[in-house]
Design an enzyme around this catalytic site. Structure first.
Site, PDB file in Angstrom:
ATOM      1  N   ARG A 165       0.826  -1.232   0.000  1.00 56.39           N
ATOM      2  CA  ARG A 165       0.000   0.000   0.000  1.00 56.39           C
ATOM      3  C   ARG A 165       0.855   1.274   0.000  1.00 56.39           C
ATOM      4  NH1 ARG A 165      -2.833  -3.796  -0.619  1.00 56.39           N
ATOM      5  NH2 ARG A 165      -4.908  -4.150   0.265  1.00 56.39           N
ATOM      6  N   SER A 235     -10.473  -0.955   3.878  1.00 60.69           N
ATOM      7  CA  SER A 235      -9.712  -1.124   5.126  1.00 60.69           C
ATOM      8  C   SER A 235      -9.280   0.246   5.636  1.00 60.69           C
ATOM      9  CB  SER A 235      -8.455  -1.964   4.888  1.00 60.69           C
ATOM     10  OG  SER A 235      -8.788  -3.231   4.392  1.00 60.69           O
ATOM     11  N   GLU A 331      -4.631   3.309   6.663  1.00 57.67           N
ATOM     12  CA  GLU A 331      -4.344   3.078   5.236  1.00 57.67           C
ATOM     13  C   GLU A 331      -4.817   4.257   4.392  1.00 57.67           C
ATOM     14  OE1 GLU A 331      -5.601  -0.697   3.097  1.00 57.67           O
ATOM     15  OE2 GLU A 331      -6.183   0.843   1.682  1.00 57.67           O
TER      16      GLU A 331
HETATM   17  P1  FAD Z   1      -8.962   8.652  -4.182  1.00 54.81           P
HETATM   18  O1  FAD Z   1      -9.535   8.306  -2.862  1.00 54.81           O
HETATM   19  O2  FAD Z   1      -9.737   9.522  -5.083  1.00 54.81           O
HETATM   20  O3  FAD Z   1      -7.509   9.275  -3.979  1.00 54.81           O
HETATM   21  C1  FAD Z   1      -6.591   8.651  -3.123  1.00 54.81           C
HETATM   22  C2  FAD Z   1      -5.357   9.565  -2.980  1.00 54.81           C
HETATM   23  O4  FAD Z   1      -4.650   9.654  -4.217  1.00 54.81           O
HETATM   24  C3  FAD Z   1      -5.733  11.001  -2.617  1.00 54.81           C
HETATM   25  O5  FAD Z   1      -4.730  11.489  -1.738  1.00 54.81           O
HETATM   26  C4  FAD Z   1      -5.699  11.747  -3.940  1.00 54.81           C
HETATM   27  O6  FAD Z   1      -5.397  13.130  -3.792  1.00 54.81           O
HETATM   28  C5  FAD Z   1      -4.578  11.016  -4.675  1.00 54.81           C
HETATM   29  N1  FAD Z   1      -4.791  10.980  -6.128  1.00 54.81           N
HETATM   30  C6  FAD Z   1      -5.831  10.399  -6.769  1.00 54.81           C
HETATM   31  N2  FAD Z   1      -5.646  10.451  -8.110  1.00 54.81           N
HETATM   32  C7  FAD Z   1      -4.482  11.107  -8.310  1.00 54.81           C
HETATM   33  C8  FAD Z   1      -3.740  11.465  -9.480  1.00 54.81           C
HETATM   34  N3  FAD Z   1      -4.159  11.164 -10.711  1.00 54.81           N
HETATM   35  N4  FAD Z   1      -2.564  12.121  -9.312  1.00 54.81           N
HETATM   36  C9  FAD Z   1      -2.109  12.434  -8.063  1.00 54.81           C
HETATM   37  N5  FAD Z   1      -2.766  12.113  -6.921  1.00 54.81           N
HETATM   38  C10 FAD Z   1      -3.934  11.450  -7.047  1.00 54.81           C
HETATM   39  N6  FAD Z   1      -7.606  -1.062  -1.869  1.00 54.81           N
HETATM   40  C11 FAD Z   1      -6.816  -2.137  -2.091  1.00 54.81           C
HETATM   41  O7  FAD Z   1      -5.607  -1.967  -2.304  1.00 54.81           O
HETATM   42  N7  FAD Z   1      -7.328  -3.400  -2.116  1.00 54.81           N
HETATM   43  C12 FAD Z   1      -8.631  -3.647  -1.911  1.00 54.81           C
HETATM   44  O8  FAD Z   1      -9.052  -4.806  -1.936  1.00 54.81           O
HETATM   45  C13 FAD Z   1      -9.494  -2.547  -1.674  1.00 54.81           C
HETATM   46  N8  FAD Z   1     -10.804  -2.752  -1.447  1.00 54.81           N
HETATM   47  C14 FAD Z   1     -11.609  -1.681  -1.207  1.00 54.81           C
HETATM   48  C15 FAD Z   1     -12.975  -1.911  -0.985  1.00 54.81           C
HETATM   49  C16 FAD Z   1     -13.829  -0.858  -0.731  1.00 54.81           C
HETATM   50  C17 FAD Z   1     -15.290  -1.136  -0.499  1.00 54.81           C
HETATM   51  C18 FAD Z   1     -13.333   0.463  -0.724  1.00 54.81           C
HETATM   52  C19 FAD Z   1     -14.255   1.611  -0.489  1.00 54.81           C
HETATM   53  C20 FAD Z   1     -11.990   0.718  -0.935  1.00 54.81           C
HETATM   54  C21 FAD Z   1     -11.108  -0.364  -1.177  1.00 54.81           C
HETATM   55  N9  FAD Z   1      -9.742  -0.180  -1.388  1.00 54.81           N
HETATM   56  C22 FAD Z   1      -8.927  -1.244  -1.654  1.00 54.81           C
HETATM   57  C23 FAD Z   1      -9.159   1.182  -1.290  1.00 54.81           C
HETATM   58  C24 FAD Z   1      -9.294   2.030  -2.589  1.00 54.81           C
HETATM   59  O9  FAD Z   1     -10.255   1.487  -3.425  1.00 54.81           O
HETATM   60  C25 FAD Z   1      -7.970   2.147  -3.331  1.00 54.81           C
HETATM   61  O10 FAD Z   1      -6.991   2.752  -2.522  1.00 54.81           O
HETATM   62  C26 FAD Z   1      -8.100   2.940  -4.626  1.00 54.81           C
HETATM   63  O11 FAD Z   1      -6.927   2.817  -5.378  1.00 54.81           O
HETATM   64  C27 FAD Z   1      -8.417   4.420  -4.406  1.00 54.81           C
HETATM   65  O12 FAD Z   1      -8.766   4.982  -5.649  1.00 54.81           O
HETATM   66  P2  FAD Z   1      -9.523   6.367  -5.797  1.00 54.81           P
HETATM   67  O13 FAD Z   1      -9.462   6.756  -7.226  1.00 54.81           O
HETATM   68  O14 FAD Z   1     -10.853   6.288  -5.194  1.00 54.81           O
HETATM   69  O15 FAD Z   1      -8.576   7.293  -4.934  1.00 54.81           O
HETATM   70  N1  EPU Z   2     -10.473 -11.749   9.875  1.00 58.90           N
HETATM   71  C1  EPU Z   2     -11.013 -11.690  11.148  1.00 58.90           C
HETATM   72  N2  EPU Z   2     -12.071 -10.852  11.375  1.00 58.90           N
HETATM   73  C2  EPU Z   2     -12.625 -10.088  10.382  1.00 58.90           C
HETATM   74  C3  EPU Z   2     -12.094 -10.179   9.079  1.00 58.90           C
HETATM   75  C4  EPU Z   2     -10.994 -11.006   8.856  1.00 58.90           C
HETATM   76  O1  EPU Z   2     -10.562 -12.345  12.056  1.00 58.90           O
HETATM   77  O2  EPU Z   2     -13.561  -9.328  10.672  1.00 58.90           O
HETATM   78  C5  EPU Z   2      -9.310 -12.629   9.651  1.00 58.90           C
HETATM   79  C6  EPU Z   2      -9.713 -13.926   9.040  1.00 58.90           C
HETATM   80  O3  EPU Z   2      -8.918 -14.943   9.604  1.00 58.90           O
HETATM   81  C7  EPU Z   2      -9.348 -13.745   7.576  1.00 58.90           C
HETATM   82  C8  EPU Z   2      -8.126 -12.846   7.653  1.00 58.90           C
HETATM   83  O4  EPU Z   2      -8.395 -12.008   8.766  1.00 58.90           O
HETATM   84  O5  EPU Z   2      -9.072 -14.936   6.951  1.00 58.90           O
HETATM   85  C9  EPU Z   2      -7.909 -12.008   6.425  1.00 58.90           C
HETATM   86  O6  EPU Z   2      -9.088 -11.297   6.119  1.00 58.90           O
HETATM   87  P1  EPU Z   2      -9.350 -10.682   4.663  1.00 58.90           P
HETATM   88  O7  EPU Z   2      -9.167 -11.746   3.631  1.00 58.90           O
HETATM   89  O8  EPU Z   2     -10.618  -9.931   4.677  1.00 58.90           O
HETATM   90  O9  EPU Z   2      -8.148  -9.731   4.478  1.00 58.90           O
HETATM   91  P2  EPU Z   2      -7.665  -8.478   5.252  1.00 58.90           P
HETATM   92  O10 EPU Z   2      -6.251  -8.751   5.625  1.00 58.90           O
HETATM   93  O11 EPU Z   2      -8.574  -8.056   6.333  1.00 58.90           O
HETATM   94  C10 EPU Z   2      -6.659  -7.393   3.102  1.00 58.90           C
HETATM   95  C11 EPU Z   2      -6.683  -6.043   2.453  1.00 58.90           C
HETATM   96  C12 EPU Z   2      -7.943  -5.865   1.645  1.00 58.90           C
HETATM   97  C13 EPU Z   2      -8.011  -6.958   0.582  1.00 58.90           C
HETATM   98  C14 EPU Z   2      -7.992  -8.331   1.272  1.00 58.90           C
HETATM   99  C15 EPU Z   2      -7.950  -9.477   0.291  1.00 58.90           C
HETATM  100  C16 EPU Z   2      -5.361  -4.605   3.861  1.00 58.90           C
HETATM  101  C17 EPU Z   2      -5.326  -3.492   4.844  1.00 58.90           C
HETATM  102  N3  EPU Z   2      -6.558  -5.007   3.459  1.00 58.90           N
HETATM  103  O12 EPU Z   2      -7.711  -7.383   4.067  1.00 58.90           O
HETATM  104  O13 EPU Z   2      -7.857  -4.598   0.991  1.00 58.90           O
HETATM  105  O14 EPU Z   2      -9.176  -6.842  -0.196  1.00 58.90           O
HETATM  106  O15 EPU Z   2      -6.810  -8.415   2.122  1.00 58.90           O
HETATM  107  O16 EPU Z   2      -6.686  -9.662  -0.210  1.00 58.90           O
HETATM  108  O17 EPU Z   2      -4.307  -5.073   3.446  1.00 58.90           O
HETATM  109  C18 EPU Z   2      -8.254  -2.289   1.299  1.00 58.90           C
HETATM  110  O18 EPU Z   2      -7.031  -2.137   1.167  1.00 58.90           O
HETATM  111  O19 EPU Z   2      -9.048  -1.316   1.452  1.00 58.90           O
HETATM  112  C19 EPU Z   2      -8.812  -3.644   1.270  1.00 58.90           C
HETATM  113  C20 EPU Z   2     -10.105  -3.912   1.433  1.00 58.90           C
END
Ligand code: FAD
Ligand code: EPU
Length: 352
Positions: A165, A235, A331
């Site tokens: 990240r 997250s 994050e």
């Molecule tokens: P924004 O929130 O719009 O911007 C994020 C930051 O980047 C801000 O500081 C902004 O100023 C800057 N920025 C944006 N675009 C530019 C640009 N073109 N140039 C310079 N700066 C810029 N992340 C994961 O890694 N894995 C996941 O599984 C994951 N699951 C998610 C699930 C949910 C339900 C949600 C809500 C979020 C999740 N995220 C996850 C986090 C998020 O989706 C990512 O971090 C995503 O890349 C953010 O994109 P955005 O365009 O919305 O960024």
């Molecule tokens: N778990 C719990 N309680 C919960 C949820 C999860 O105990 O409420 C435990 C379980 O054992 C589970 C393990 O945690 O198996 C891992 O959970 P999960 O697969 O949901 O992954 P995570 O580590 O919680 C990370 C990323 C997610 C990404 C998933 C899948 C971070 C901070 N988050 O979550 O990214 O989608 O892995 O790879 O690294 C995000 O960055 O916004 C995000 C959603």
């Protein structure tokens, strides 16, 4: 030029946390030229600006006194190479749309990152990751532009300093730069990535990019809140990375803690699990709460104030520190009235 437009544009629909704050002005841009024009105007009139994709990784702490630029610079250019496809994708493309596009085109390899909200630019800044794949594994280069002199600089993948990240664009090329495009390399020789424990149920005989895509969409829909119904930014904290010594000293009682060894011998542990072990039960601060199916996700039930979300985050952070001697690091990015602020490790409520 923007003198009389003070705090009048709601940002509620432009951040997935659904925080009801305003900005002086919101401008959607579709071209690099208009991005530069607006940034230059802001610079000369001393008005702050911030670029957003989908606002899915930010928490606005208060009304923003500057201009929010919503990046919608779109376009995908495909180059076929002997063993791969090289996609030059502009930074305002939505990440999940790219995943769907590649599947339609028969370019396989992005399916593990399905359904991640946000745009390409932020995907690179954040080095998005899920289910065994990170952007750094498929990124070839990142193009950034200096908003002062309009110079485009290409940063090759090895220099992007991608880590969990994190990237060079998160701490170095921030103010005065924008990500404008990302090079994605997709190998023609498709290799399924199925080592993540939640993918173990996929039938190995029926494995193909679509079965992986469908499984991941199913898993994500089941455990993550729908951003159209419940405000959140995924997250809220990162999973902490600790030493073996720390694990032995402070977590030896918890033999079932989900943990993953890193190449350098350190250990990434599940922050969601740590939060679960603190038994917060039905904790709620105003309208800010913990999502019950994924404890790492903080939610805005309806009209949560930023401060309520921060207080909840601070309570979680303090409890984990006390119980496990681990400081959870946020994050998401925090934005106050004039721009990004580093609440970094220890969340501070003083800035409000
Ligand atoms: P924004 O929130 O719009 O911007 C994020 C930051 O980047 C801000 O500081 C902004 O100023 C800057 N920025 C944006 N675009 C530019 C640009 N073109 N140039 C310079 N700066 C810029 N992340 C994961 O890694 N894995 C996941 O599984 C994951 N699951 C998610 C699930 C949910 C339900 C949600 C809500 C979020 C999740 N995220 C996850 C986090 C998020 O989706 C990512 O971090 C995503 O890349 C953010 O994109 P955005 O365009 O919305 O960024
Ligand atoms: N778990 C719990 N309680 C919960 C949820 C999860 O105990 O409420 C435990 C379980 O054992 C589970 C393990 O945690 O198996 C891992 O959970 P999960 O697969 O949901 O992954 P995570 O580590 O919680 C990370 C990323 C997610 C990404 C998933 C899948 C971070 C901070 N988050 O979550 O990214 O989608 O892995 O790879 O690294 C995000 O960055 O916004 C995000 C959603």
């Amino acid at each position: 030029m923007y003198k009389n437009q003070i705090y009048q544009k709601s940002l509620k629909n432009l951040n997935t946390f659904s925080i009801d704050v305003t900005a002086k002005k919101v401008i959607f841009i579709k071209t690099i030229k208009s991005l530069i024009e607006i940034c230059k105007k802001c610079y000369y009139s001393h008005i702050p600006y911030i670029i957003l994709g989908e606002g899915s990784n930010v928490l606005f702490l208060e009304n923003y006194k500057g201009i929010v630029i919503i990046n919608r610079i779109k376009g995908i250019q495909v180059k076929e190479k002997k063993n791969s496809w090289l996609l030059h994708v502009f930074s305002g493309e939505k990440w999940h749309d790219l995943v769907k596009y590649t599947l339609r085109m028969g370019f396989f390899g992005l399916e593990n990152l399905a359904l991640i909200p946000g745009c390409l630019g932020s995907a690179a800044i954040q080095n998005i990751g899920a289910y065994g794949l990170e952007l750094k594994n498929i990124c070839q280069y990142v193009d950034i532009i200096s908003l002062k002199n309009s110079k485009i600089i290409r940063i090759e993948k090895n220099l992007c300093k991608f880590s969990y990240r994190n990237s060079l664009f998160k701490y170095k090329y921030t103010k005065g730069y924008a990500v404008i495009a990302v090079g994605i390399q997709i190998l023609k020789n498709w290799n399924p990535i199925i080592f993540h424990s939640l993918l173990k149920n996929i039938n190995i005989n029926k494995i193909n990019p679509y079965t992986i895509y469908n499984s991941i969409c199913r898993i994500r829909k089941k455990k993550l809140p729908n951003i159209n119904k419940l405000g959140n930014a995924g997250s809220f904290f990162k999973n902490p990375i600790i030493s073996k010594k720390h694990l032995k000293k402070h977590l030896s009682l918890y033999f079932n803690i989900p943990h993953y060894f890193q190449i350098d011998g350190s250990i990434k542990i599940s922050a969601a699990w740590l939060i679960e072990k603190c038994n917060f039960n039905k904790i709620q601060i105003g309208d800010a709460a913990i999502y019950k199916k994924q404890k790492l996700v903080l939610i805005n039930r309806k009209i949560a104030k930023p401060k309520e979300i921060l207080i909840l985050a601070k309570i979680i952070q303090k409890s984990i520190l006390k119980k496990f001697k681990i400081l959870l690091e946020p994050e998401i990015d925090f934005i106050n009235s004039s721009g990004k602020v580093k609440l970094l490790k220890n969340i501070s409520l003083k800035s409000l």
